[in-house]
Design a protein around this motif. Structure first.
Motif, PDB file in Angstrom:
ATOM      1  N   SER B 489      39.924  76.800  40.889  1.00 52.27           N
ATOM      2  CA  SER B 489      38.522  76.655  41.276  1.00 52.27           C
ATOM      3  C   SER B 489      37.971  75.295  40.890  1.00 52.27           C
ATOM      4  CB  SER B 489      37.686  77.767  40.645  1.00 52.27           C
ATOM      5  OG  SER B 489      37.840  77.724  39.238  1.00 52.27           O
ATOM      6  N   VAL B 490      38.684  74.573  39.982  1.00 51.83           N
ATOM      7  CA  VAL B 490      38.177  73.249  39.610  1.00 51.83           C
ATOM      8  C   VAL B 490      38.192  72.303  40.800  1.00 51.83           C
ATOM      9  CG1 VAL B 490      38.953  73.549  37.258  1.00 51.83           C
ATOM     10  CG2 VAL B 490      40.408  72.364  38.869  1.00 51.83           C
ATOM     11  N   LEU B 491      39.007  72.632  41.800  1.00 49.81           N
ATOM     12  CA  LEU B 491      39.071  71.758  42.965  1.00 49.81           C
ATOM     13  C   LEU B 491      37.925  72.009  43.925  1.00 49.81           C
ATOM     14  CD1 LEU B 491      42.881  71.940  43.703  1.00 49.81           C
ATOM     15  CD2 LEU B 491      41.624  69.948  42.923  1.00 49.81           C
ATOM     16  N   GLY B 492      37.148  73.051  43.662  1.00 50.27           N
ATOM     17  CA  GLY B 492      36.002  73.317  44.520  1.00 50.27           C
ATOM     18  C   GLY B 492      36.415  73.601  45.945  1.00 50.27           C
ATOM     19  N   ASN B 493      35.848  72.866  46.879  1.00 54.91           N
ATOM     20  CA  ASN B 493      36.120  73.142  48.281  1.00 54.91           C
ATOM     21  C   ASN B 493      37.478  72.683  48.728  1.00 54.91           C
ATOM     22  OD1 ASN B 493      33.795  74.419  48.898  1.00 54.91           O
ATOM     23  ND2 ASN B 493      32.692  72.547  49.419  1.00 54.91           N
ATOM     24  N   GLU B 494      38.135  71.855  47.891  1.00 54.39           N
ATOM     25  CA  GLU B 494      39.419  71.334  48.336  1.00 54.39           C
ATOM     26  C   GLU B 494      40.578  72.194  47.860  1.00 54.39           C
ATOM     27  OE1 GLU B 494      38.262  66.645  48.346  1.00 54.39           O
ATOM     28  OE2 GLU B 494      39.330  67.470  46.627  1.00 54.39           O
ATOM     29  N   ARG B 495      40.256  73.348  47.308  1.00 50.11           N
ATOM     30  CA  ARG B 495      41.333  74.182  46.797  1.00 50.11           C
ATOM     31  C   ARG B 495      42.086  74.800  47.963  1.00 50.11           C
ATOM     32  NH1 ARG B 495      39.145  79.298  43.695  1.00 50.11           N
ATOM     33  NH2 ARG B 495      41.371  79.685  43.661  1.00 50.11           N
ATOM     34  N   PRO B 496      43.372  75.069  47.770  1.00 45.62           N
ATOM     35  CA  PRO B 496      44.109  75.739  48.846  1.00 45.62           C
ATOM     36  C   PRO B 496      43.590  77.152  49.067  1.00 45.62           C
ATOM     37  CG  PRO B 496      45.496  75.438  46.903  1.00 45.62           C
ATOM     38  CD  PRO B 496      44.221  74.758  46.622  1.00 45.62           C
ATOM     39  N   ASP B 497      43.962  77.760  50.195  1.00 44.20           N
ATOM     40  CA  ASP B 497      43.551  79.136  50.493  1.00 44.20           C
ATOM     41  C   ASP B 497      43.936  80.037  49.341  1.00 44.20           C
ATOM     42  OD1 ASP B 497      44.584  78.851  53.946  1.00 44.20           O
ATOM     43  OD2 ASP B 497      42.688  78.376  52.952  1.00 44.20           O
ATOM     44  N   TYR B 498      43.011  80.877  48.940  1.00 45.08           N
ATOM     45  CA  TYR B 498      43.310  81.684  47.764  1.00 45.08           C
ATOM     46  C   TYR B 498      42.965  83.152  47.914  1.00 45.08           C
ATOM     47  CZ  TYR B 498      38.330  81.573  46.638  1.00 45.08           C
ATOM     48  OH  TYR B 498      36.975  81.708  46.682  1.00 45.08           O
ATOM     49  N   ARG B 499      42.193  83.527  48.927  1.00 49.19           N
ATOM     50  CA  ARG B 499      41.868  84.936  49.055  1.00 49.19           C
ATOM     51  C   ARG B 499      41.913  85.340  50.525  1.00 49.19           C
ATOM     52  NH1 ARG B 499      35.424  85.071  47.690  1.00 49.19           N
ATOM     53  NH2 ARG B 499      34.832  83.296  48.991  1.00 49.19           N
ATOM     54  N   TRP B 500      42.459  86.542  50.730  1.00 51.89           N
ATOM     55  CA  TRP B 500      42.626  87.028  52.083  1.00 51.89           C
ATOM     56  C   TRP B 500      42.168  88.470  52.158  1.00 51.89           C
ATOM     57  CZ3 TRP B 500      45.955  84.024  49.398  1.00 51.89           C
ATOM     58  CH2 TRP B 500      46.446  82.860  50.000  1.00 51.89           C
ATOM     59  N   ILE B 501      41.639  88.824  53.343  1.00 52.99           N
ATOM     60  CA  ILE B 501      41.446  90.235  53.643  1.00 52.99           C
ATOM     61  C   ILE B 501      42.610  90.642  54.528  1.00 52.99           C
ATOM     62  CG2 ILE B 501      40.019  89.904  55.710  1.00 52.99           C
ATOM     63  CD1 ILE B 501      38.461  92.373  54.895  1.00 52.99           C
ATOM     64  N   ILE B 502      43.197  91.789  54.242  1.00 54.17           N
ATOM     65  CA  ILE B 502      44.394  92.197  54.966  1.00 54.17           C
ATOM     66  C   ILE B 502      44.127  93.538  55.634  1.00 54.17           C
ATOM     67  CG2 ILE B 502      46.855  92.562  54.789  1.00 54.17           C
ATOM     68  CD1 ILE B 502      46.780  91.453  52.038  1.00 54.17           C
ATOM     69  N   ILE B 503      44.226  93.552  56.948  1.00 58.57           N
ATOM     70  CA  ILE B 503      44.039  94.804  57.683  1.00 58.57           C
ATOM     71  C   ILE B 503      45.234  94.968  58.608  1.00 58.57           C
ATOM     72  CG2 ILE B 503      42.519  96.106  59.211  1.00 58.57           C
ATOM     73  CD1 ILE B 503      40.262  94.340  58.413  1.00 58.57           C
ATOM     74  N   GLY B 504      45.815  96.156  58.610  1.00 56.34           N
ATOM     75  CA  GLY B 504      46.956  96.327  59.489  1.00 56.34           C
ATOM     76  C   GLY B 504      47.269  97.781  59.764  1.00 56.34           C
ATOM     77  N   PRO B 505      47.914  98.058  60.912  1.00 57.02           N
ATOM     78  CA  PRO B 505      48.277  99.433  61.230  1.00 57.02           C
ATOM     79  C   PRO B 505      49.527  99.838  60.455  1.00 57.02           C
ATOM     80  CG  PRO B 505      49.045  97.983  62.953  1.00 57.02           C
ATOM     81  CD  PRO B 505      48.329  97.118  61.971  1.00 57.02           C
ATOM     82  N   SER B 506      49.873 101.096  60.590  1.00 58.72           N
ATOM     83  CA  SER B 506      51.081 101.578  59.938  1.00 58.72           C
ATOM     84  C   SER B 506      52.284 100.822  60.497  1.00 58.72           C
ATOM     85  CB  SER B 506      51.200 103.071  60.208  1.00 58.72           C
ATOM     86  OG  SER B 506      52.526 103.462  60.261  1.00 58.72           O
ATOM     87  N   GLY B 507      53.161 100.394  59.628  1.00 58.42           N
ATOM     88  CA  GLY B 507      54.338  99.646  60.072  1.00 58.42           C
ATOM     89  C   GLY B 507      54.189  98.150  59.927  1.00 58.42           C
ATOM     90  N   SER B 508      52.960  97.673  59.742  1.00 53.00           N
ATOM     91  CA  SER B 508      52.801  96.227  59.564  1.00 53.00           C
ATOM     92  C   SER B 508      53.044  95.892  58.103  1.00 53.00           C
ATOM     93  CB  SER B 508      51.394  95.800  59.969  1.00 53.00           C
ATOM     94  OG  SER B 508      50.433  96.461  59.175  1.00 53.00           O
ATOM     95  N   GLY B 509      53.265  94.615  57.847  1.00 54.06           N
ATOM     96  CA  GLY B 509      53.505  94.219  56.467  1.00 54.06           C
ATOM     97  C   GLY B 509      54.130  92.852  56.404  1.00 54.06           C
ATOM     98  N   SER B 510      54.626  92.472  55.243  1.00 53.06           N
ATOM     99  CA  SER B 510      55.302  91.189  55.073  1.00 53.06           C
ATOM    100  C   SER B 510      56.703  91.436  54.570  1.00 53.06           C
ATOM    101  CB  SER B 510      54.579  90.325  54.043  1.00 53.06           C
ATOM    102  OG  SER B 510      53.214  90.373  54.231  1.00 53.06           O
TER     103      SER B 510
END
Lengths: 191, 694
Positions: B489-510
């Motif tokens: 968070s010290v980088l403020g707006n220049e920080r890399p992506d750090y939070r995601w919302i994940i929505i998916g049907p059954s069978g989806s995933g990583s």
């Protein structure tokens, strides 16, 4: 044994090629890396043996366009003397493939290569399919893309199913009732 | 089918016994008590069984996923009641040892039981019909049940009509005693007719053999029943998909079941038949939609190839990007969007069923798309679960030693856990565009897609900017107390992506991956459930091939295929993976560097964040310093300078931290070395206390 040569030196290439898989209940993968190619060498000759017993000797710069051969070299550089057996490729197909690789290893402008490619693929269908299979087996991405695109263009140039059947010598195996249903289902494409 | 056989068996038994008893009566003048008793019992059992059979059929047993556990007890109870009543009536009639009043009482009771059965049967029939109507793909099943309903209603009407006849006509026919028997006989005829109708509507079919999947083309109902009970290789299929099947079978069927049959694939491809299935699909992937549509009409073989769903998915995603309204299948989606005048039949149901098409590649693709997770894949649960521990405890026990853990109770005070659902999110953010795979699409369109889809690799909504897009969502969740230290968070707006919302049907995933930038992560499931498989950093999971610098990971199989082909291997390994099922309200902690694979077992909504704390700060700096940082660092556009920027920012906000941590790491390393030398000296090898010298 590697010979230093000032005129020709290949820099360290870490080619990252991943795998070839077979979809069955036992899937297996091979993954190799060729960072051991710390070769600064003169151009080496590589011998390829086809399924019908003929041998082809080519420069390694040409042969390395095939990822499959590149793996085999990286794995076992000692066996280059015997030649690499290519069980799935016949001699006339391999000679055509070598022609392609030679042209693409040489120095030429993009325009020139494109024109040459267009001429190269003006062959009959069975040769094109053989080339596709060979390019797939030898993992030569440029040739594979070129040949697949050629076939796709041929299909796209046909206006309807009859033309496709005529072009590729395919027999219609639908019953008239099924054809009627198909026509209704795919009406949107008959425009 | 077993039930029907039982009914038939008891019918025959009853008839045999009745006939025997009648014979005796005919010849000797008195009915034999024993035989009559058995006849009465057999008849009652038959009556009870046949009513239960009707009830089972109308409740949709084997057709729909009805939960029978609660109902079975009631059904059995009613069946037993029916049996008892019928026996007493039979006995009373035969032996005439009961008073008028008693007889009336029993008959009344019998009438009540019959009415119960009747209304239950019709109620469940009504429910089944309603359920079938809702799911638009079960047209054939619906028709079957409609026909059956018509037959049942006709039977009931006939029943009542005949009751009228029996009551009013029977007595007046006392002269015509020779034909009088027809009237009570009619009941038997009616019952027999109903049995024949049931046998006609649900004829038995061949059972599939192990390891092979056989689809019946003629009767869709059989297909459904087969798949529900099928053992195959123990694979259970999602029931809704059966109606879309083209008819692809695996090559095993050609070799073992339909020996000598011709594979329509080869004859139908013409000159293409020398190519492998993957090459044909690759070539077809270069075509535009019109050519692909034309190709489908060439031969049966091309029909199946050209309707291969992944091809149409690519066409939709390339041309329509995120602006598509999913219509049951990718092909119908494309056609509906680009040629709205032509309506494809019922949500992607294919018009033709092709027999004799055998292909492992296409079958595998279809199978993985429609498989349900096997229970043995979900059994193992060996993760540590904790609830309500302190932050120091968490850091000491899990974050420092880099161990995963499942935290319960962290989400109790999140408004999100109560409020968030598909409906709520649609209301709040229905037409906000979220990142789903390669495209950005509106949330309501995404839900339309995830409701109707069965795919090997479904589109997964994974958006890193959800809090900026919909601020109200940001306010309804909070970082759990264990993870509040967030040094990026010290980088403020220049920080890399750090939070995601994940929505998916059954069978989806990583599939298997290590989180980027060497960060740790937490994953909170708000609704739904996820199956996790984790491997420690030094153990490479089976079937995964990372390149040595870690820049690329080759995991060519989809998640379902990994489970089918590689999960079994992990059981024999010494270093077993950590597995668990994370349900709604639980938070998963993934330490940095751990391999992990996640699959949604049902439609899920989750939030995940990656973070850097003091424990893995040095690791992260190391990682960002790497020479190929350009390719490895993710989530930001400024990859090369991230290391310097981050270091400077940390120094600015927390001066001296880095030196402190480095000093501590040095001390620990020296302590390790000293430990080694002590042990070395204690052992024989270096001290030289005892040596052989030759």
């Amino acid at each position: 044994f590697h010979f230093l040569s000032r005129s020709q030196s290949n820099s360290l290439t870490t080619t990252r090629v991943l795998y070839k898989e077979i979809h069955n209940s036992t899937a297996h993968y091979f993954f190799r890396r060729i960072s051991s190619l710390k070769l600064t060498k003169m151009s080496k000759k590589i011998v390829l043996k086809t399924s019908d017993g003929e041998s082809f000797e080519i420069d390694d710069s040409i042969a390395l366009q095939s990822e499959t051969i590149a793996h085999l070299i990286g794995d076992d550089s000692a066996s280059t003397s015997n030649g690499f057996p290519l069980a799935n490729v016949t001699s006339n197909v391999l000679s055509t493939v070598i022609e392609y690789c030679k042209k693409h290893a040489s120095v030429a402008s993009e325009e020139e290569l494109k024109k040459w490619d267009a001429e190269f693929v003006k062959v009959d269908d069975s040769t094109i399919f053989d080339l596709i299979l060979a390019a797939n087996y030898l993992n030569i991405s440029g040739l594979l893309d070129l040949t697949c695109q050629t076939v796709a263009d041929k299909i796209a140039a046909c206006k309807d199913a009859d033309e496709i059947r005529a072009t590729f010598d395919i027999e219609n195996d639908f019953t008239p009732e099924e054809e009627e249903e198909l026509r209704r289902e795919n009406q949107w494409s008959f425009q | 089918h077993s039930h029907v056989s039982l009914v038939i068996a008891f019918c025959m038994g009853e008839l045999a016994l009745l006939y025997f008893s009648f014979e005796q009566l005919d010849s000797a003048g008195t009915s034999p008590t024993e035989a009559t008793l058995w006849a009465v019992i057999a008849s009652s059992v038959r009556k009870a069984l046949s009513r239960l059979l009707l009830l089972a059929i109308t409740s949709g047993y084997g057709i729909m996923k009805t939960n029978f556990s609660g109902i079975t007890l009631r059904m059995l109870l009613l069946g037993v009641l029916c049996f008892v009543t019928s026996v007493s009536i039979g006995l009373a009639l035969q032996f005439e040892s009961i008073s008028e009043k008693g007889m009336n009482l029993i008959l009344l009771f019998w009438a009540t039981v019959e009415t119960c059965f009747l209304q239950w049967i019709f109620r469940s029939l009504w429910k089944t019909l309603k359920n079938l109507k809702v799911d638009k793909r079960n047209i054939v099943k619906l028709q079957l049940y409609k026909n059956f309903a018509i037959v049942l209603v006709a039977m009931v009407v006939l029943n009542f009509a005949w009751v009228y006849v029996e009551v009013y006509v029977y007595d007046s026919l006392s002269e015509l005693w020779q034909v009088k028997w027809i009237i009570p006989a009619f009941w038997y005829v009616l019952a027999y007719a109903l049995l024949v109708v049931i046998c006609f509507f649900w004829p038995p079919t061949e059972k599939p053999t192990r390891y092979l999947y056989v689809a019946e083309m003629e009767d869709e109902v059989e297909e459904e029943e087969e798949e529900e009970e099928e053992d195959g290789a123990g694979f259970k299929l999602k029931t809704r998909e059966t109606s879309r099947e083209h008819g692809v079978q695996p090559l095993g069927n050609l070799y073992f079941i339909n020996r000598g049959a011709v594979n329509v694939r080869n004859t139908g491809l013409g000159n293409f038949h020398v190519l492998t299935d993957e090459l044909v699909v690759d070539i077809l992937g270069l075509l535009d939609a019109t050519s692909l549509g034309n190709l489908a009409t060439v031969t049966k073989s091309f029909y199946i190839f050209a309707n291969h769903e992944p091809l149409w998915r690519n066409l939709v995603l390339d041309e329509l990007k995120g602006e598509f309204l999913f219509a049951g299948s990718w092909k119908s989606t494309y056609v509906a969007a680009c040629h709205p005048k032509f309506q494809l039949t019922g949500a992607g149901e294919s018009v033709l069923k092709i027999r004799d098409f055998y292909s492992d590649y296409l079958f595998q693709s279809w199978l993985c798309a429609n498989l349900e997770m096997k229970p043995e894949w979900l059994e193992r649960d060996n993760i540590v679960r904790v609830r309500g521990i302190s932050v120091e405890d968490f850091i000491a026990k899990f974050e420092e030693p880099n161990k995963p853990v499942l935290l319960e109770g962290c989400l109790d005070d999140w408004p999100a856990t109560e409020k968030w659902s598909k409906d709520y999110l649609t209301k709040v953010a229905g037409d906000v565009e979220f990142a789903a795979g390669p495209v950005e699409m509106k949330l309501e369109n995404y839900f339309r897609y995830s409701d109707g889809v069965s795919e090997e690799r479904p589109l997964y909504l994974f958006d890193p900017k959800f809090a900026e897009k919909v601020p109200v969502l940001d306010s309804e969740y909070d970082v759990p107390v264990y993870f509040r230290e967030d040094l990026f968070s010290v980088l403020g707006n220049e920080r890399p992506d750090y939070r995601w919302i994940i929505i998916g049907p059954s069978g989806s995933g990583s599939s298997f991956h290590i989180d980027p930038n060497s960060t740790s992560a937490w994953n909170a499931v708000i609704t739904g459930s996820k199956k996790w498989v984790l491997f420690p950093p030094e153990v490479v999971p089976p079937g995964v091939h990372p390149s040595p610098d870690g820049a690329e990971v080759a995991c060519p199989v989809s998640i379902m295929e990994w489970f089918m082909n590689f999960y079994g291997d992990t059981k024999t390994w010494k270093k077993r993976p950590i597995e668990c099922i994370c349900k709604a309200g639980e938070v998963m902690f993934v330490p940095n560097g751990w391999w992990h694979l996640v699959i949604n077992l049902e439609e899920s909504i989750a939030i995940t964040q990656n973070y850097v704390s003091r424990r893995n700060l040095l690791n992260v700096l190391e990682f960002l310093k790497k020479p190929n940082a350009k390719e490895l660092v993710s989530g930001t556009n400024d990859r090369e300078n991230l290391h310097d920027k981050f270091k400077k920012a940390i120094e600015g906000v927390y001066p001296g931290t880095i030196q402190e941590l480095e000093k501590k790491a040095e001390e620990e390393r020296r302590a390790e070395e000293e430990k080694v030398t002590f042990w070395d000296s204690a052992s024989d090898s270096k001290a030289g206390a005892f040596k052989f010298s030759f």
